[in-house]
Design an enzyme around this catalytic site. Sequence first.
Site, short mmCIF file in Angstrom:
data_model
loop_
_atom_site.label_atom_id
_atom_site.label_comp_id
_atom_site.label_asym_id
_atom_site.label_seq_id
_atom_site.Cartn_x
_atom_site.Cartn_y
_atom_site.Cartn_z
N ARG A 280 0.81 -1.35 -0.09
CA ARG A 280 0.16 -0.08 -0.02
C ARG A 280 1.00 1.10 -0.02
O ARG A 280 1.79 1.32 0.80
CB ARG A 280 -0.88 0.14 1.16
CG ARG A 280 -2.28 -0.87 1.29
CD ARG A 280 -3.08 -0.39 -0.10
NE ARG A 280 -4.30 -1.25 -0.04
CZ ARG A 280 -4.55 -2.07 -0.91
NH1 ARG A 280 -3.50 -2.38 -1.77
NH2 ARG A 280 -5.63 -2.72 -0.81
N HIS B 295 -1.02 -0.18 -9.65
CA HIS B 295 -1.92 -1.03 -8.87
C HIS B 295 -2.19 -2.35 -9.61
O HIS B 295 -3.61 -2.51 -9.60
CB HIS B 295 -3.08 -0.36 -8.13
CG HIS B 295 -3.49 -1.12 -6.77
ND1 HIS B 295 -3.75 -0.18 -5.64
CD2 HIS B 295 -3.57 -2.35 -6.53
CE1 HIS B 295 -4.00 -1.10 -4.76
NE2 HIS B 295 -4.15 -2.48 -5.27
N1 LIG Z 1 -0.99 -4.45 -5.27
C1 LIG Z 1 -2.05 -5.28 -5.29
O1 LIG Z 1 -2.55 -5.46 -6.51
C2 LIG Z 1 -2.49 -5.80 -4.07
C3 LIG Z 1 -3.26 -6.83 -4.16
C4 LIG Z 1 -3.74 -7.70 -2.92
C5 LIG Z 1 -3.36 -6.99 -1.90
N2 LIG Z 1 -2.28 -6.18 -1.72
C6 LIG Z 1 -1.67 -5.76 -0.34
O2 LIG Z 1 -1.20 -6.76 0.28
C7 LIG Z 1 -1.56 -6.77 1.50
C8 LIG Z 1 -1.39 -7.98 2.40
O3 LIG Z 1 -2.06 -8.86 1.90
P1 LIG Z 1 -2.41 -10.45 2.60
O4 LIG Z 1 -3.50 -11.01 1.98
O5 LIG Z 1 -1.05 -11.29 2.63
O6 LIG Z 1 -2.62 -10.05 4.14
P2 LIG Z 1 -2.43 -10.67 5.52
O7 LIG Z 1 -2.73 -12.35 5.13
O8 LIG Z 1 -3.50 -10.20 6.45
O9 LIG Z 1 -0.99 -10.60 5.93
C9 LIG Z 1 -0.33 -9.43 6.35
C10 LIG Z 1 0.87 -9.88 6.95
O10 LIG Z 1 1.40 -8.53 7.32
C11 LIG Z 1 1.98 -8.90 8.76
N3 LIG Z 1 1.57 -7.46 9.64
C12 LIG Z 1 0.44 -6.97 9.88
N4 LIG Z 1 0.72 -5.67 10.67
C13 LIG Z 1 2.14 -5.90 11.18
C14 LIG Z 1 2.91 -5.11 11.87
N5 LIG Z 1 2.46 -4.25 12.72
N6 LIG Z 1 4.12 -5.62 11.94
C15 LIG Z 1 4.43 -6.66 11.33
N7 LIG Z 1 3.89 -7.20 10.67
C16 LIG Z 1 2.54 -7.19 10.35
C17 LIG Z 1 1.13 -10.05 9.36
O11 LIG Z 1 1.74 -10.40 10.45
P3 LIG Z 1 0.96 -11.65 11.29
O12 LIG Z 1 0.35 -12.92 10.32
O13 LIG Z 1 2.04 -11.91 12.21
O14 LIG Z 1 -0.16 -11.13 11.98
C18 LIG Z 1 1.06 -10.85 8.03
O15 LIG Z 1 1.91 -11.79 8.26
C19 LIG Z 1 -3.10 -6.54 1.65
O16 LIG Z 1 -3.34 -5.69 2.69
C20 LIG Z 1 -2.95 -5.27 0.59
O17 LIG Z 1 -2.73 -4.00 1.13
C21 LIG Z 1 -1.97 -5.42 -2.86
#
Ligand SMILES: NC(=O)c1ccc[n+]([C@@H]2O[C@H](COP(=O)([O-])OP(=O)(O)OC[C@H]3O[C@@H](n4cnc5c(N)ncnc54)[C@H](OP(=O)(O)O)[C@@H]3O)[C@@H](O)[C@H]2O)c1
Length: 312
Positions: free
Chosen positions: A226, A274
């Site tokens: 993001r 994006h």
């Molecule tokens: N560019 C694009 O096209 C696109 C598409 C889809 C998603 N995204 C982005 O990708 C992000 C991640 O997606 P996801 O499905 O992988 O999310 P997710 O499964 O919720 O994973 C988030 C990860 O971030 C870690 N995290 C969250 N807060 C943290 C903190 N304060 N300190 C350290 N680690 C932290 C979490 O740790 P824990 O596991 O220990 O909780 C988890 O490992 C989305 O939120 C979105 O912003 C972008």
Amino acid sequence: MTRVLFAAKPNRWEEYREVLPAALREAGVDAEIVQLGEADPATVDWIVYAPNSALQDFGPYTALKGVLNLWAGVEDVEGNRTLRAPLARMVDAGLTQGMVEWVVGHVLRHHLGMDAHVANPEHRWHDAAPPLAADRPVAMLGMGALGSACASALAQLGFPVTGWSRSPKRVEGVRSVTGEDGLREALGGAEIAVLLVPHTRSTEDLMDARRLAWMRPGAVLLNPGRGALVVEDALLEALDRGHLAHATLDTHRVEPLPEGHPFWSHPKVTVTPHVASATRPATAARVIAENVRRGEAGEPLLHLVDRSEALA
Ligand SMILES: NC(=O)c1ccc[n+]([C@@H]2O[C@H](COP(=O)([O-])OP(=O)(O)OC[C@H]3O[C@@H](n4cnc5c(N)ncnc54)[C@H](OP(=O)(O)O)[C@@H]3O)[C@@H](O)[C@H]2O)c1
């Protein structure tokens, strides 16, 4: 029969018109799907939701059992105070695969130094072979559905990968670190860092001047996470003084990235609009149907969002 409201931009329905009813049928759910304005909100059980939909006030949905987000990112809905029902985010095999392809592709671009060959107007004979992946450490910030899949794919190619998350993770071939010390270690040890944490109160401005300075001289930053994870001025400063070699940014604080924004013309910045990954309706419909089935059967929903770090 359960009533499912599809609340996304109207043009999105075309992509789900066939696959969503089929997935609900396959899951054994007897459902009626309605569009915004077609049903009394008080009679809606489930909302399939895109945060840019016209629906922003969940107050009238008094019988709501859950909101099933179509996007992996939930920062634009999780802080909505009118939403009291459970919120599930999208974890979709198609979305994950797309992100793996984007991350591996952009890591390989920098690892192999492809740019020198793609644009070589002076026909210079760049004959230094790149190092092997084993000599190019990568930091994966965020080890969730997307980050862990990307880290695993990179590890399988031979990259030494360190994954940073709130809680420790076990992913084969990936070293797990946590906390501020873990972040410093991951960034300081990597030549390429990838941001795949969500945008929350605790991750906003994650990559500020102090943490960018922790990165190795000549390192590359990839941000498919993001835009708000990165302090833009600090990144530009780190690029301009030669501390970082390049930033490839798929997500931006303002999207579309405004005309005239310095990222567009900066020689060390690649902007992608994006497109790193998108929810794929065929696989996403099955995830939604499974959650409706679970909810109707009294089973816990998959991919529930912990809203404690939601932005206001
Ligand atoms: N560019 C694009 O096209 C696109 C598409 C889809 C998603 N995204 C982005 O990708 C992000 C991640 O997606 P996801 O499905 O992988 O999310 P997710 O499964 O919720 O994973 C988030 C990860 O971030 C870690 N995290 C969250 N807060 C943290 C903190 N304060 N300190 C350290 N680690 C932290 C979490 O740790 P824990 O596991 O220990 O909780 C988890 O490992 C989305 O939120 C979105 O912003 C972008």
